[in-house]
Scaffold this active site. Structure first.
Site, mmCIF file in Angstrom:
data_model
loop_
_atom_site.group_PDB
_atom_site.id
_atom_site.type_symbol
_atom_site.label_atom_id
_atom_site.label_comp_id
_atom_site.label_asym_id
_atom_site.label_seq_id
_atom_site.Cartn_x
_atom_site.Cartn_y
_atom_site.Cartn_z
ATOM 1 N N GLU A 13 2.891 -13.391 37.110
ATOM 2 C CA GLU A 13 3.072 -13.543 35.667
ATOM 3 C C GLU A 13 3.259 -15.023 35.349
ATOM 4 O O GLU A 13 4.211 -15.645 35.827
ATOM 5 C CB GLU A 13 4.296 -12.744 35.212
ATOM 6 C CG GLU A 13 4.479 -12.772 33.712
ATOM 7 C CD GLU A 13 5.740 -12.039 33.256
ATOM 8 O OE1 GLU A 13 6.793 -12.212 33.892
ATOM 9 O OE2 GLU A 13 5.652 -11.308 32.256
ATOM 10 N N LYS B 45 24.533 -10.018 25.516
ATOM 11 C CA LYS B 45 24.371 -11.426 25.890
ATOM 12 C C LYS B 45 22.948 -11.855 25.550
ATOM 13 O O LYS B 45 21.990 -11.443 26.197
ATOM 14 C CB LYS B 45 24.594 -11.645 27.390
ATOM 15 C CG LYS B 45 24.652 -13.133 27.720
ATOM 16 C CD LYS B 45 24.416 -13.424 29.188
ATOM 17 C CE LYS B 45 22.970 -13.647 29.517
ATOM 18 N NZ LYS B 45 22.346 -14.799 28.851
ATOM 19 N N GLY C 287 23.397 -16.215 32.555
ATOM 20 C CA GLY C 287 23.176 -14.929 33.199
ATOM 21 C C GLY C 287 24.086 -14.729 34.394
ATOM 22 O O GLY C 287 24.648 -13.651 34.595
HETATM 23 P P1 NAD Z 1 15.113 -13.884 32.827
HETATM 24 O O1 NAD Z 1 15.032 -12.676 33.679
HETATM 25 O O2 NAD Z 1 15.208 -15.199 33.478
HETATM 26 O O3 NAD Z 1 16.368 -13.800 31.848
HETATM 27 C C1 NAD Z 1 16.568 -12.683 31.000
HETATM 28 C C2 NAD Z 1 18.049 -12.562 30.669
HETATM 29 O O4 NAD Z 1 18.750 -12.255 31.876
HETATM 30 C C3 NAD Z 1 18.673 -13.843 30.117
HETATM 31 O O5 NAD Z 1 19.579 -13.505 29.096
HETATM 32 C C4 NAD Z 1 19.411 -14.393 31.331
HETATM 33 O O6 NAD Z 1 20.519 -15.190 30.989
HETATM 34 C C5 NAD Z 1 19.858 -13.122 32.020
HETATM 35 N N1 NAD Z 1 20.181 -13.260 33.448
HETATM 36 C C6 NAD Z 1 19.680 -14.168 34.322
HETATM 37 N N2 NAD Z 1 20.222 -13.976 35.550
HETATM 38 C C7 NAD Z 1 21.075 -12.931 35.435
HETATM 39 C C8 NAD Z 1 21.932 -12.254 36.353
HETATM 40 N N3 NAD Z 1 22.030 -12.627 37.638
HETATM 41 N N4 NAD Z 1 22.667 -11.214 35.905
HETATM 42 C C9 NAD Z 1 22.574 -10.813 34.617
HETATM 43 N N5 NAD Z 1 21.796 -11.422 33.697
HETATM 44 C C10 NAD Z 1 21.044 -12.468 34.104
HETATM 45 O O7 NAD Z 1 13.837 -13.797 31.861
HETATM 46 P P2 NAD Z 1 13.357 -14.845 30.765
HETATM 47 O O8 NAD Z 1 12.789 -16.027 31.450
HETATM 48 O O9 NAD Z 1 14.439 -15.032 29.748
HETATM 49 O O10 NAD Z 1 12.206 -13.987 30.038
HETATM 50 C C11 NAD Z 1 10.912 -13.882 30.520
HETATM 51 C C12 NAD Z 1 10.721 -12.567 31.280
HETATM 52 O O11 NAD Z 1 11.067 -11.460 30.464
HETATM 53 C C13 NAD Z 1 9.260 -12.352 31.635
HETATM 54 O O12 NAD Z 1 9.176 -11.868 32.964
HETATM 55 C C14 NAD Z 1 8.800 -11.283 30.652
HETATM 56 O O13 NAD Z 1 7.702 -10.517 31.059
HETATM 57 C C15 NAD Z 1 10.040 -10.462 30.525
HETATM 58 N N6 NAD Z 1 9.990 -9.658 29.308
HETATM 59 C C16 NAD Z 1 9.794 -8.294 29.401
HETATM 60 C C17 NAD Z 1 9.698 -7.518 28.242
HETATM 61 C C18 NAD Z 1 9.476 -6.030 28.297
HETATM 62 O O14 NAD Z 1 9.637 -5.366 27.270
HETATM 63 N N7 NAD Z 1 9.111 -5.445 29.419
HETATM 64 C C19 NAD Z 1 9.818 -8.129 26.999
HETATM 65 C C20 NAD Z 1 10.008 -9.507 26.948
HETATM 66 C C21 NAD Z 1 10.105 -10.267 28.103
#
Ligand code: NAD
Length: 476
Positions: A384, A175, A208
Site C-alpha cells: 500500500e 483518540k 498511538g
Molecule cells: P496508523 O496505523 O499509523 O495509525 C492509525 C491510528 O492508530 C493513529 O491514531 C495512531 O496514533 C494509532 N496508533 C499507532 N500505533 C498504535 C498502537 N501501538 N496502539 C494503538 N494505536 C496506535 O495509520 P495512518 O498512517 O494514520 O493511516 C493510514 C492507514 O489507515 C492506511 O493503511 C489506510 O489504508 C488505513 N485506513 C483504512 C481504512 C478502512 O476503512 N479500512 C480507512 C482509512 C485508512
C-alpha cells in the site's frame, strides 16, 4: 501560498462534556502545504485515558437506557449541528492534511453528517429484539467503545464508528490521529449541542504508543474499534487479546480496477484515476492497480496521460486545485520512495515520477504518478503506497485478470468495468469487501470492510450498527 486561518484553540482533552486541562506537553499541527504550525493539541497520558474511561463508564447506564428513537433523534441533531459547522470542518482538514478546499467541503465536511443522518434513519427498522422459536433475542450495547482513527479522512473515520456505536447505546473514548486532530473539538461540541449527555463521547489526544495502547489495554474498555494500517491493527489485536476485548479492524488496501473487453475505456480511465489520486491517493479503498487487457494497454495508457492533464496540483486553499500535498513530510518521503522503487524495478513512467514539483518545493507535494508495465508481484503492485500513484497491469485472459486482482494480502475495495452482467460475474469472484461496477455511486448504507488483511469488520448501514452490539438469547 495562502495560509488558512484557523480559529481553534485546543488546550485540553474533552472529558465528561467539557475541556479537561492536562499537562504542558503538546503536539504541533503542521500544514503540509506550507510547513507552518497551525495549531497544537495536548499530548495525552494513560491517566487522561483513565479519566475519560471513568466518564464513559459513568455515562453508560443512563445512555444505554434511553430508547433507540431518542438516540436516533440525537444522531440526526448531531448531523444538523455538524452541517452548521461544515466550513470550519473544511478549513481545519484542509490546514492539517493539505486537502484541497473544494474536496474538504464536499468530501471531508459533507460526508460525516450524511453518515450520521443515515444511521439515525436505521433505528426504526433495526432488530433490537426478535423472536426465534422459543427465544427472545435482544441486542444490547457492548459497553465502552475505544475508537482509534487515522488522519486521511479525520472526521469521516470517527463518524462511521461514533454514529452506530452511540445509536446502539454505547459510550466512547476516542483518540484521533496525531497528524489530524483539529476536527475533534468541533465534533465534541456538536455532540454537546445536539443534546448528547456529558460523558457519552470523550476525546483524548496523543500518540498511538501512549494513548492508543492505554485505550486498548484498559480493563474499563469493552471494545476497540480501529481504523488504520494493517501493521498497527495486528499490534492492537495482540494487546486486546489480554482482556479478550472485541476488536473491529478497518485496515489497509491495494484495490484493483478490472477492465474487461467491452468496457467503456474512457469511463474506466476517468473513474480509476480519480479513485487512485483523490485526496492525494490517501484513501484506504483507492483502486491503485488498473488491470487491463494486454491488447488495450496502449489505448489505456494514452487515455490516462490525457486524463492526468485535468489534475491541477497546488495550493489547497485555491478552489481550482484538485490535488494538494500529501499529509506530511514523512509521508512525502515514504511515497516518493515507492515511486523511486517503481522506476528501479523497471516499470514505465507514464505521468509523474520521483522528486519535487518545480515551484512547489516548499510543501509535501508528490508528483501524481501513473506507471505502466508493472509486474503484479513487484513492490509497487503489492504494498500500500497511500499516495497518488496508479499502476497499470495487463492480462491475456479473464482467469488471469481475476487472479491478478486477487493476488494481494489485502481485500478492501475494487471495481469492474464492462458489460453489466459480465462485470457482475467478475465482481462476485473478487476477494474483497466492496466492488463498484462501471463507476457506480458510493452507498452510505452498504457495508464497507475488508477481506484478508484489510480487516475483520463492517462499517456503514445496518451491519455497521450490529458491530457495536452484544446479542443475548432469552429462552422462554
Ligand atoms: P496508523 O496505523 O499509523 O495509525 C492509525 C491510528 O492508530 C493513529 O491514531 C495512531 O496514533 C494509532 N496508533 C499507532 N500505533 C498504535 C498502537 N501501538 N496502539 C494503538 N494505536 C496506535 O495509520 P495512518 O498512517 O494514520 O493511516 C493510514 C492507514 O489507515 C492506511 O493503511 C489506510 O489504508 C488505513 N485506513 C483504512 C481504512 C478502512 O476503512 N479500512 C480507512 C482509512 C485508512
Amino acid at each position: 501560498m495562502t495560509e488558512t486561518k484557523l480559529n481553534l484553540s485546543v488546550t485540553g482533552h474533552w472529558i465528561d462534556g467539557r475541556e479537561a486541562r492536562t499537562g504542558n506537553s503538546v503536539t504541533d499541527i503542521v500544514n503540509p502545504a506550507t510547513g507552518t504550525t497551525v495549531a497544537s493539541v495536548p499530548d495525552g497520558t494513560a491517566q487522561d485515558v483513565d479519566r475519560a474511561v471513568d466518564a464513559a463508564r459513568a455515562a453508560l447506564p443512563g445512555w444505554a437506557s434511553t430508547s433507540p428513537a431518542d438516540r436516533a433523534r440525537a444522531m440526526q441533531n448531531l448531523a444538523d449541528r455538524l452541517t452548521e459547522r461544515s466550513e470550519e470542518v473544511a478549513i481545519a482538514v484542509s490546514a492539517e492534511i493539505g486537502a484541497p478546499i473544494t474536496l474538504a467541503r464536499f468530501g471531508h465536511a459533507a460526508l460525516p453528517p450524511a453518515v450520521a443522518a443515515s444511521v439515525a434513519g436505521l433505528a426504526a427498522e433495526f432488530p433490537w429484539s426478535e423472536e426465534i422459536a422459543n427465544s427472545l433475542v435482544v441486542r444490547e450495547p457492548v459497553g465502552v467503545v475505544g475508537a482509534i482513527t487515522p488522519w486521511n479522512f479525520p472526521l469521516q473515520q470517527i463518524m462511521t464508528k461514533m454514529a452506530p456505536a452511540l445509536l446502539a447505546g454505547n459510550t466512547m473514548v476516542w483518540k484521533p490521529a496525531e497528524l489530524a486532530p483539529l476536527t475533534a473539538r468541533i465534533l465534541a461540541e456538536a455532540a454537546r449541542d445536539a443534546g448528547i449527555p456529558a460523558g457519552v463521547f470523550n476525546v483524548v489526544y496523543g500518540r498511538g504508543s501512549v494513548v492508543g495502547e492505554a485505550i486498548v489495554g484498559h480493563p474499563g474498555v469493552d471494545m476497540v474499534s480501529f481504523t488504520g494500517s494493517t501493521a498497527v491493527g495486528k499490534r492492537i489485536s495482540v494487546l486486546a487479546s489480554e482482556t479478550v476485548k472485541r476488536v473491529g479492524l478497518e485496515l489497509g488496501g491495494k484495490s484493483a480496477s478490472v477492465v474487461l473487453d467491452g468496457a467503456d475505456l474512457g469511463l474506466a480511465v476517468e473513474r480509476t484515476l480519480a479513485s487512485a489520486w483523490t485526496n492525494s491517493g490517501q484513501v484506504c479503498g483507492a483502486w491503485t492497480r488498473m488491470i487491463v487487457p494486454a491488447d488495450r494497454r496502449d489505448e489505456v495508457v494514452d487515455l490516462l496521460g490525457k486524463a492526468a492533464e485535468q489534475y491541477t496540483v497546488g495550493d489547497p486553499a485555491d478552489e481550482t486545485t484538485r490535488i494538494g500535498p500529501v499529509a506530511s513530510e514523512a509521508q512525502w518521503n515514504r511515497v516518493n520512495g515507492y515511486i523511486e522503487r517503481g522506476v528501479a524495478d523497471g516499470a514505465t513512467v507514464v505521468v509523474g515520477g520521483p522528486g519535487r514539483i518545480p515551484g512547489l518545493e516548499h510543501g509535501a507535494y508528490i508528483r501524481p504518478t501513473v506507471f505502466a508495465d508493472v509486474d503484479p508481484d513487484s513492490v509497487i503492485a503489492q504494498e500500500e503506497i497511500f499516495g497518488p500513484v496508479l499502476s497499470v497491469l495487463t492480462y491475456e485472459n479473464e482467469e488471469e485478470a481475476v487472479s491478478i486482482a486477487n493476488n494481494s494480502i489485502y481485500g478492501l475495495a475494487g471495481a469492474v468495468f464492462g458489460e453489466p452482467e459480465h462485470a457482475l460475474r467478475i465482481a462476485k469472484r473478487m476477494q474483497t469487501g466492496q466492488v463498484d461496477v462501471n463507476g457506480a455511486q458510493f452507498n452510505v448504507l452498504a457495508p464497507f470492510g475488508g477481506y484478508k488483511q484489510s480487516g475483520n469488520g463492517r462499517e456503514f448501514g445496518r451491519l455497521g450498527v450490529e458491530e457495536f452490539t452484544e446479542v443475548k438469547s432469552i429462552q422462554r
